[in-house]
Design an enzyme around this catalytic site. Structure first.
Site, short mmCIF file in Angstrom:
data_model
loop_
_atom_site.label_atom_id
_atom_site.label_comp_id
_atom_site.label_asym_id
_atom_site.label_seq_id
_atom_site.Cartn_x
_atom_site.Cartn_y
_atom_site.Cartn_z
N SER A 187 4.62 -7.19 45.39
CA SER A 187 3.25 -7.98 44.73
C SER A 187 2.47 -6.76 43.78
O SER A 187 2.95 -6.02 43.98
CB SER A 187 2.40 -8.26 45.39
OG SER A 187 2.48 -7.23 46.50
N LYS A 212 6.57 -5.42 49.83
CA LYS A 212 6.47 -4.11 48.87
C LYS A 212 4.72 -4.37 48.19
O LYS A 212 5.16 -5.18 47.40
CB LYS A 212 7.68 -3.34 47.97
CG LYS A 212 6.86 -2.43 46.56
CD LYS A 212 6.80 -1.22 47.17
CE LYS A 212 5.81 -0.64 46.26
NZ LYS A 212 4.86 -0.73 45.91
N GLY A 265 5.22 -8.67 38.54
CA GLY A 265 4.83 -7.45 37.59
C GLY A 265 4.82 -7.46 36.78
O GLY A 265 5.16 -8.37 35.85
N SER A 266 5.37 -5.96 36.30
CA SER A 266 5.63 -6.10 34.54
C SER A 266 7.42 -6.89 34.50
O SER A 266 7.96 -6.39 35.77
CB SER A 266 5.46 -4.34 34.15
OG SER A 266 6.25 -3.96 35.15
N GLU A 293 7.64 -13.62 38.37
CA GLU A 293 7.08 -13.67 37.06
C GLU A 293 6.24 -12.36 36.68
O GLU A 293 5.66 -11.66 37.26
CB GLU A 293 6.05 -14.61 37.78
CG GLU A 293 6.13 -16.05 38.17
CD GLU A 293 6.63 -16.99 37.31
OE1 GLU A 293 6.11 -17.33 35.96
OE2 GLU A 293 7.15 -17.71 37.60
N CYS A 327 -2.52 -11.32 34.12
CA CYS A 327 -1.50 -10.65 32.48
C CYS A 327 -1.34 -12.77 31.64
O CYS A 327 -0.50 -13.01 31.11
CB CYS A 327 -0.04 -12.37 34.13
SG CYS A 327 -0.41 -13.45 35.14
N GLU A 425 2.26 -6.44 25.48
CA GLU A 425 1.42 -6.41 26.78
C GLU A 425 0.23 -4.68 26.98
O GLU A 425 0.92 -3.69 26.61
CB GLU A 425 2.10 -6.54 27.50
CG GLU A 425 0.52 -6.83 29.22
CD GLU A 425 1.56 -7.05 30.42
OE1 GLU A 425 1.84 -6.36 31.05
OE2 GLU A 425 1.20 -8.47 30.73
P1 NAD Z 1 4.91 -3.15 37.83
O1 NAD Z 1 5.75 -3.69 37.49
O2 NAD Z 1 3.79 -1.88 37.68
O3 NAD Z 1 4.73 -3.25 39.22
C1 NAD Z 1 4.69 -5.08 40.73
C2 NAD Z 1 5.10 -4.59 42.08
O4 NAD Z 1 6.65 -3.41 41.56
C3 NAD Z 1 4.12 -2.94 42.16
O5 NAD Z 1 4.04 -3.09 43.88
C4 NAD Z 1 5.29 -1.74 42.09
O6 NAD Z 1 5.22 -0.66 43.39
C5 NAD Z 1 7.04 -2.12 42.63
N1 NAD Z 1 7.61 -1.31 41.96
C6 NAD Z 1 7.56 -0.41 40.94
N2 NAD Z 1 9.24 -0.08 40.70
C7 NAD Z 1 9.92 -0.88 41.16
C8 NAD Z 1 11.39 -0.58 42.19
N3 NAD Z 1 11.97 -0.04 41.62
N4 NAD Z 1 11.57 -1.59 42.88
C9 NAD Z 1 10.75 -2.36 43.35
N5 NAD Z 1 9.60 -2.14 43.42
C10 NAD Z 1 8.89 -1.69 42.55
O7 NAD Z 1 2.86 -4.56 37.46
P2 NAD Z 1 1.48 -3.77 38.03
O8 NAD Z 1 0.83 -3.20 37.72
O9 NAD Z 1 1.36 -4.11 39.77
O10 NAD Z 1 1.30 -5.82 37.21
C11 NAD Z 1 0.12 -5.90 36.07
C12 NAD Z 1 1.34 -6.20 35.19
O11 NAD Z 1 2.07 -7.95 36.36
C13 NAD Z 1 1.46 -6.89 34.30
O12 NAD Z 1 2.42 -6.92 33.62
C14 NAD Z 1 1.44 -8.54 33.97
O13 NAD Z 1 1.11 -9.54 33.35
C15 NAD Z 1 2.01 -9.06 35.46
N6 NAD Z 1 1.64 -10.13 36.47
C16 NAD Z 1 2.44 -11.18 35.58
C17 NAD Z 1 1.36 -12.18 36.56
C18 NAD Z 1 2.53 -13.94 35.91
O14 NAD Z 1 2.51 -14.75 37.12
N7 NAD Z 1 3.41 -14.19 35.58
C19 NAD Z 1 0.92 -12.77 37.23
C20 NAD Z 1 -0.18 -11.02 37.41
C21 NAD Z 1 0.55 -9.74 37.02
#
Ligand code: NAD
Length: 541
Positions: A187, A212, A265-266, A293, A327, A425
């Site tokens: 998440s 996670k 996430g990203s 997403e 997002c 972004e």
């Molecule tokens: P992030 O990608 O940095 O982290 C997301 C999750 O991935 C975190 O829990 C992180 O600890 C985990 N993670 C990182 N590396 C990993 C790995 N190698 N293995 C497993 N897990 C790992 O994103 P963030 O900064 O928490 O959130 C912001 C991003 O989320 C932005 O890009 C945003 O656009 C996107 N987002 C998208 C939506 C959607 O519905 N499209 C909704 C909310 C956020």
């Protein structure tokens, strides 16, 4: 034996409370904010229902007051991730075979707990830990979290009812099996409701998860675990594993039992996970379902027939609510020259009225961005604009992390439609505007379509309905959530199922049946009532 067929009908969306001075919800929230502000919580891992403390710890702080520690959390090592996988696989045996009405009743109970007993707790922890104002916390940690839980029950009900035809001498059915193995729920920091749903959607369909959570949303996410437990989620069905993403990911991706990834996430992280699955493909029992997403470069396109005030108000809200860390936040904008002067004036005047500061001062519309990494990243784009002769900062442009991670809402005008400010972004309160010639609408649409790799959300503004219809069709693949005369953010469960394609994800639409259907692997069962006893075709002697 319970033989009843319960119909879980479409619920109403959870109403958004007003938090006016003197209201019950305001009094409860004030109290809870004070209580949580004076605590330092210890957050363990929760594996198979047991709390685990590894001694390898980190801190959770308030983004708007980063010297204030809210919690100490324990980080998972290899051993704990393996334990979580084992616990999820073990719990799957009973959970996946349980009558789905029981799973549904747990979802409904969790929704009620958030709506009543734990509303203030969820809101306050989201405000303090993720730096959201009251309204942003209410629509996330309360309303959306509840809607996901209740609507998913209705969607599951609908999916389970989808059955094939039976005929004379045979009974056919689809058995909606949970995936074989466990789901890895990963998440992001920005929505407590998403963190909840990434687990609760798969478990509604009989799966179990290794979760996670993002390190910067651990407080509200830990409280979610308490709500799930009280609602009746059995031990091991959701395993809460904070820690380093790469370490946890490496262990999980190497497990033969990985049945699916439910990620938000990203784009970069999802790509990494997808590649990891590809590399380990021969390891898995089944092809893991990959549902992600990811990011966006969400747009507002203004047609020359648009209403200036509607554009100005919606773009300011769409770009700057929750500091642009949705997002779906607007981050690039295309405006016709004839309207730009008026739109600019109104946008600047509105933006300069937005007060910024601590979430505990309720007059603050803008709070802090999530952490130091994010603050530096956003600041680097503002610095780029300051140093470039193609960009002009028309309001904002200041940032200060001495107390909290504060970045002023910033509007930048660019003469370069391919500037990195229009393509990448940033995930902060920065909106970049490209002004196009009124007789070059087509060229502007081409730019919009081809500039950024994302396809998450987008808005068009205009009063000419024939032109709006053309824009809608021309921009078909630019956004999975497309808005007409509205800001590109604020999707509501049951009304605007959410998700985008291109680099923005697999578009499985959180908050809809498309998502839930990914968490089952149907088995087709045919029973013949009177089996044939002769091998010959009817025309044979
Ligand atoms: P992030 O990608 O940095 O982290 C997301 C999750 O991935 C975190 O829990 C992180 O600890 C985990 N993670 C990182 N590396 C990993 C790995 N190698 N293995 C497993 N897990 C790992 O994103 P963030 O900064 O928490 O959130 C912001 C991003 O989320 C932005 O890009 C945003 O656009 C996107 N987002 C998208 C939506 C959607 O519905 N499209 C909704 C909310 C956020």
């Amino acid at each position: 034996m319970n033989n009843s067929i319960i119909n879980f009908e479409t619920p109403q969306n959870e109403p958004i409370l007003g938090y006016k001075e003197g209201s019950k919800e305001r009094i409860d929230l004030d109290k809870e904010i004070k209580r949580q502000s004076s605590l330092e919580v210890e957050i363990p891992l929760i594996i198979g229902g047991k709390e685990i403390r590894t001694g390898d710890t980190g801190k959770v702080v308030m983004p708007h007051d980063h010297s204030h520690v809210l919690a100490t959390y324990h980080k998972a090592g290899d051993k704990e991730v393996q334990m979580a996988i084992k616990a999820a696989v073990e719990a799957h045996k009973e959970w996946s075979h349980l009558n789905w009405n029981v799973r549904a009743s747990i979802m409904m109970k969790a929704a009620e707990l958030i709506a009543h007993k734990y509303g203030a707790m969820m809101s306050a922890s989201t405000m303090l830990g993720q730096s959201k104002n009251i309204f942003q916390a209410e629509i996330d940690a309360i309303c959306e979290a509840i809607d996901f839980l209740r609507f998913n029950v209705t969607y599951a009900n609908k999916i389970y009812q989808m059955q094939p035809r039976s005929a004379k001498n045979q009974i056919n059915c689809l058995e909606y099996r949970a995936l074989e193995g466990f789901v890895f729920a990963v998440s992001p920091f920005n929505f407590t409701a998403i963190a909840s749903n990434l687990n609760m959607a798969p478990i509604m369909m009989g799966n179990t998860t290794v979760w996670k959570p993002a390190t910067t949303s651990l407080l509200s996410n830990y409280y979610l675990m308490q709500v799930f437990k009280e609602a009746g989620v059995p031990e091991g069905v959701i395993n809460y594993v904070p820690g380093k993403g790469s370490l946890i990911g490496r262990n999980v991706l190497a497990s033969k039992d990985l049945a699916g990834i439910h990620f938000t996430g990203s784009n970069a992280t999802f790509n990494q996970l997808w590649k990891g699955v590809g590399q380990n493909l021969s390891t898995y029992k089944s092809y893991p379902r990959l549902i992600g997403e990811t990011g966006g470069k969400d747009y507002i396109f203004v047609h020359p027939s648009a209403d200036v005030e509607e554009v100005a108000v919606n773009s300011v809200k769409g770009a700057f609510e929750y500091q642009g860390q949705k997002c779906s936040a607007a981050s690039r904008m295309y405006v016709p020259k004839s309207l730009w002067k008026d739109i600019k004036e109104q946008m600047v005047s509105l933006t300069e009225k937005l007060k910024m500061g601590d979430v505990r001062d309720y007059d603050n519309y803008i709070n802090a961005v999530i952490d130091k990494t994010s603050f530096d990243f956003i600041a680097s784009y503002i610095d780029f604009a300051k140093s470039s002769d193609q960009e002009t900062i028309i309001t904002g442009g200041e940032y200060d992390d001495s107390v909290g991670y504060f970045v002023q809402p910033t509007i930048i005008e660019t003469t370069n439609p391919h500037s990195k400010l229009m393509e990448e972004e940033i995930f902060g309160p920065v909106l970049t505007v490209f002004v196009y010639e009124d007789d070059k609408v087509e060229e502007a649409l081409d730019l919009l379509d081809n500039t950024s790799p994302y396809g998450l959300t987008g808005s068009i503004f205009g009063r000419d309905r024939v032109e709006l219809a053309k824009l809608k069709s021309r921009l078909q693949y630019t956004a999975g959530n497309f808005y007409i005369n509205d800001k590109p953010s604020g999707a509501v469960v049951g009304m605007q199922p959410f998700g985008g394609s291109r680099a923005s994800g697999t578009n499985d639409k959180a908050g809809g049946e498309f998502n839930l259907i990914r968490w089952v692997s149907p088995r087709t069962i045919k029973e013949t009532l009177v089996p044939p006893t002769d091998y010959k075709y009817s025309y044979m002697k």
